[in-house]
Write an enzyme that holds these catalytic residues in place. Structure first.
Site, PDB file in Angstrom:
ATOM      1  N   LYS A   6      -0.916   2.656   7.292  1.00 35.44           N
ATOM      2  CA  LYS A   6      -1.424   1.418   7.273  1.00 35.44           C
ATOM      3  C   LYS A   6      -0.603   0.222   7.245  1.00 35.44           C
ATOM      4  O   LYS A   6      -0.927  -0.875   8.167  1.00 35.44           O
ATOM      5  CB  LYS A   6      -2.275   1.289   6.063  1.00 35.44           C
ATOM      6  CG  LYS A   6      -3.740   1.411   5.891  1.00 35.44           C
ATOM      7  CD  LYS A   6      -4.144   1.316   4.325  1.00 35.44           C
ATOM      8  CE  LYS A   6      -5.572   1.847   4.319  1.00 35.44           C
ATOM      9  NZ  LYS A   6      -6.284   1.515   3.128  1.00 35.44           N
ATOM     10  N   ASP A  46       0.715  -1.035  -0.303  1.00 37.67           N
ATOM     11  CA  ASP A  46      -0.180  -0.029   0.022  1.00 37.67           C
ATOM     12  C   ASP A  46       0.866   1.262  -0.052  1.00 37.67           C
ATOM     13  O   ASP A  46       1.988   1.152   0.504  1.00 37.67           O
ATOM     14  CB  ASP A  46      -1.116  -0.043   1.362  1.00 37.67           C
ATOM     15  CG  ASP A  46      -2.333   0.612   1.082  1.00 37.67           C
ATOM     16  OD1 ASP A  46      -3.303   0.285   1.008  1.00 37.67           O
ATOM     17  OD2 ASP A  46      -2.120   2.067   0.959  1.00 37.67           O
ATOM     18  N   ARG A  63     -20.017   4.937   5.272  1.00 42.51           N
ATOM     19  CA  ARG A  63     -20.182   5.642   3.686  1.00 42.51           C
ATOM     20  C   ARG A  63     -21.600   5.625   3.172  1.00 42.51           C
ATOM     21  O   ARG A  63     -21.849   4.639   3.255  1.00 42.51           O
ATOM     22  CB  ARG A  63     -19.183   4.986   2.988  1.00 42.51           C
ATOM     23  CG  ARG A  63     -17.554   5.510   3.034  1.00 42.51           C
ATOM     24  CD  ARG A  63     -16.499   4.892   2.364  1.00 42.51           C
ATOM     25  NE  ARG A  63     -16.548   3.283   2.754  1.00 42.51           N
ATOM     26  CZ  ARG A  63     -15.483   2.482   2.073  1.00 42.51           C
ATOM     27  NH1 ARG A  63     -14.728   2.966   0.954  1.00 42.51           N
ATOM     28  NH2 ARG A  63     -15.320   1.556   2.634  1.00 42.51           N
ATOM     29  N   CYS A 101     -20.323   0.320  -1.686  1.00 42.11           N
ATOM     30  CA  CYS A 101     -20.474  -0.331  -3.216  1.00 42.11           C
ATOM     31  C   CYS A 101     -21.711   0.034  -3.870  1.00 42.11           C
ATOM     32  O   CYS A 101     -21.779   0.466  -4.963  1.00 42.11           O
ATOM     33  CB  CYS A 101     -20.238  -1.823  -2.994  1.00 42.11           C
ATOM     34  SG  CYS A 101     -18.672  -2.184  -2.438  1.00 42.11           S
TER      35      CYS A 101
HETATM   36  C1  UDX Z   1     -22.455  -5.404  -1.485  1.00 42.97           C
HETATM   37  C2  UDX Z   1     -22.789  -6.489  -2.063  1.00 42.97           C
HETATM   38  O1  UDX Z   1     -23.511  -7.306  -1.396  1.00 42.97           O
HETATM   39  C3  UDX Z   1     -21.262  -7.524  -2.302  1.00 42.97           C
HETATM   40  O2  UDX Z   1     -21.689  -8.557  -3.158  1.00 42.97           O
HETATM   41  C4  UDX Z   1     -20.616  -6.158  -3.068  1.00 42.97           C
HETATM   42  O3  UDX Z   1     -19.238  -6.979  -3.200  1.00 42.97           O
HETATM   43  C5  UDX Z   1     -20.321  -5.079  -2.271  1.00 42.97           C
HETATM   44  O4  UDX Z   1     -21.312  -4.374  -2.320  1.00 42.97           O
HETATM   45  P1  UDX Z   1     -21.956  -4.383   1.186  1.00 42.97           P
HETATM   46  O5  UDX Z   1     -22.188  -2.884   0.314  1.00 42.97           O
HETATM   47  O6  UDX Z   1     -20.768  -4.584   2.206  1.00 42.97           O
HETATM   48  O7  UDX Z   1     -22.059  -5.434  -0.096  1.00 42.97           O
HETATM   49  O8  UDX Z   1     -23.438  -4.605   1.937  1.00 42.97           O
HETATM   50  P2  UDX Z   1     -24.765  -5.475   1.745  1.00 42.97           P
HETATM   51  O9  UDX Z   1     -24.810  -6.500   2.935  1.00 42.97           O
HETATM   52  O10 UDX Z   1     -24.875  -5.772   0.451  1.00 42.97           O
HETATM   53  O11 UDX Z   1     -25.913  -4.229   2.103  1.00 42.97           O
HETATM   54  C6  UDX Z   1     -25.528  -3.353   1.332  1.00 42.97           C
HETATM   55  C7  UDX Z   1     -26.919  -2.133   1.835  1.00 42.97           C
HETATM   56  O12 UDX Z   1     -28.361  -2.983   1.558  1.00 42.97           O
HETATM   57  C8  UDX Z   1     -26.876  -1.949   3.314  1.00 42.97           C
HETATM   58  O13 UDX Z   1     -27.280  -0.641   3.525  1.00 42.97           O
HETATM   59  C9  UDX Z   1     -27.840  -2.917   3.883  1.00 42.97           C
HETATM   60  O14 UDX Z   1     -28.309  -2.513   5.097  1.00 42.97           O
HETATM   61  C10 UDX Z   1     -28.863  -2.817   2.820  1.00 42.97           C
HETATM   62  N1  UDX Z   1     -29.912  -4.091   2.749  1.00 42.97           N
HETATM   63  C11 UDX Z   1     -29.325  -5.047   2.485  1.00 42.97           C
HETATM   64  C12 UDX Z   1     -31.160  -3.785   2.988  1.00 42.97           C
HETATM   65  O15 UDX Z   1     -31.769  -2.860   3.192  1.00 42.97           O
HETATM   66  N2  UDX Z   1     -32.045  -4.830   2.903  1.00 42.97           N
HETATM   67  C13 UDX Z   1     -31.510  -6.043   2.759  1.00 42.97           C
HETATM   68  O16 UDX Z   1     -32.389  -7.000   2.561  1.00 42.97           O
HETATM   69  C14 UDX Z   1     -30.102  -6.340   2.483  1.00 42.97           C
END
Ligand code: UDX
Length: 438
Positions: free
Chosen positions: A53, A48, A350, A282
């Site tokens: 870090k 990195d 974020r 994401c």
């Molecule tokens: C996501 C994708 O799931 C993952 O495959 C990708 O590589 C990165 O982005 P992440 O952003 O870490 O992962 O979180 P995730 O668990 O997917 O939840 C994303 C958002 O959706 C969160 O704010 C969560 O609270 C919300 N969520 C998720 C809901 O509101 N309802 C659900 O049923 C699932």
């Protein structure tokens, strides 16, 4: 003799080709991947540009919260299969496989900023001049077509045949990234070189032994699978949140609706849990980047645009819902915001709905008492001028109303009845529907 031959065959079959790997970027993707590949038996250097870090990692301090990651890092650092450095050039020279796992954040205009990828590629291009064959594996989420662009760029700078560029998008969820890496539902590889495919299969040998689908296609298709998957999950969430709004008006039970829908295997029962709106590093980034890519190709992804707009509106409307619970409105009132992380089991804020809610409450002239078991240090960097409580109880003791935004286990013990917290008898907006009805 026969037994000896049998033993030799069995040993050879089980032997995993161990590669020298350099992972560029030690965020939650790079660090998880580096530690996991070291656990697979490869020799991994995580590099990195941020010296602090690397210093922390060399002391066994993990700069991010990911369940199971610390154990993986400590174990594989001790066995010398995993190391950390800021000397990117040296790590790439030693490597047989170079994995680019740097961040590609969203720009103000919604496009993905891949500048960190191209900065790392300058060193990659220098290193490849030694004509030693290496694989350049793009793990970061990059705009569709980036891998092909990189192939052409490196081909201009390096003798052909001394490298292959492959796309290998990640599907790791924050808070369960180690589990998602060790037990993925599929490995997606974008590659046209049989040699590169064979090496990637050996890199992921332990997953091959678990018969996890290993799907090989071309790079642009692999990059599209990543964006299309995230955008579809985001659409599911935006959709169920709108259906939840409808249920509130019709009196239908959103949980039974989601359950009933999920029993249809064509829909599936995941990502149908209503909440405050999706956040994280994401979904917002990838949906906007996909939209911008389509725009650049003179087309509009109306379904993706609708999901972004619906999700933004849903998050912004939460303050109005809290105001509707407080007689006389929010001006001069105190509101407890329980949960700041964009979801439970992470310290990441974020694009969290909490940012929209806190800003909205402040605009309405309310005083905010915030609490989150993990995410307060990160939220303080964004919103310093509110009260941060040491516990949910402390936040609540000042409050005229409360809102639950993150589904932390400890909040589930708060008892509510008819949208009021029992002990304190104050109105509560439970956006995660986790409070126990008393
Ligand atoms: C996501 C994708 O799931 C993952 O495959 C990708 O590589 C990165 O982005 P992440 O952003 O870490 O992962 O979180 P995730 O668990 O997917 O939840 C994303 C958002 O959706 C969160 O704010 C969560 O609270 C919300 N969520 C998720 C809901 O509101 N309802 C659900 O049923 C699932």
């Amino acid at each position: 003799m026969k037994q000896k031959l049998m033993f030799l065959c069995v040993f050879t079959f089980l032997q995993i080709s161990c590669y020298k790997v350099a992972v560029v970027g030690t965020g939650y993707v790079g660090l998880v991947m580096g530690a996991a590949l070291a656990d697979f038996g490869h020799t991994v250097q995580c590099v990195d540009i941020v010296q602090e870090k690397i210093n922390q990692l060399n002391k066994g301090i993990i700069p991010i919260y990911e369940p199971g990651l610390e154990e993986l890092v400590v174990k594989n650092t001790a066995s010398q299969k995993l190391s950390f450095s800021t000397n990117i050039q040296h790590a790439l020279e030693q490597a047989e496989i170079i994995i680019l796992a740097v961040g590609t954040p969203m720009r103000q205009d919604g496009t993905a900023d891949a500048s960190a990828i191209f900065a790392a590629l300058e060193t990659v291009a220098d290193v490849l001049q030694d004509h030693v064959y290496r694989i350049v594996c793009i793990k970061s989420t990059v705009p569709i077509g980036t891998a092909d662009l990189i192939k052409n760029m490196l081909a201009e700078r390096c003798t052909t045949g001394s490298f292959d560029v492959v796309s290998n998008p990640e599907f790791l969820r924050e808070g369960c990234a180690v589990k998602d890496f060790m037990e993925p539902e599929r490995v997606i590889v974008g590659a046209t070189s049989p040699k590169a495919v064979a090496i990637l299969q050996e890199l992921y040998q332990p997953l091959q032994q678990k018969h996890i689908p290993f799907f090989v296609t071309d790079s642009a298709t692999a990059e599209t699978i990543k964006y299309a998957s995230n955008a579809f999950l985001a659409i599911k969430i935006a959709y169920i949140n709108e259906i939840a709004e409808l249920c509130q008006k019709t009196g239908a039970n959103i949980f039974d609706v989601a359950h009933g829908m999920g029993l249809d295997s064509r829909i599936g029962n995941k990502f149908l849990t209503p909440g405050p709106g999706y956040g994280g590093s994401c979904f917002p980034k990838d949906t906007n980047a996909l939209l911008k890519k389509a725009e650049a190709l003179a087309m509009d992804l109306r379904t993706v645009r609708a999901a972004i707009e619906a999700n933004d509106a849903h998050k912004k409307n939460l303050v109005n819902k809290v105001a509707a619970l407080v007689p006389g409105g929010l001006t001069g009132k105190a509101v407890a915001v329980l949960g700041l992380a964009f979801k439970a089991n992470t310290d990441d804020v974020r694009e969290s709905a909490a940012i929209d809610v806190i800003n909205g409450l402040l605009e309405h002239g309310a005083t905010v008492y915030a609490y989150d078991p993990l995410a307060m240090p990160n939220m303080k960097k964004i919103v310093p001028n509110i009260h941060y409580a040491a516990s949910a109880q402390e936040a609540l003791q000042h409050a005229d109303a409360a809102i639950v935004l993150t589904e932390w286990e400890e909040f589930k013990n708060l008892k509510a009845s008819n949208k009021k917290l029992c002990k304190l008898n104050i109105p509560v907006l439970d956006t995660r529907n986790i409070l126990r009805e008393s």
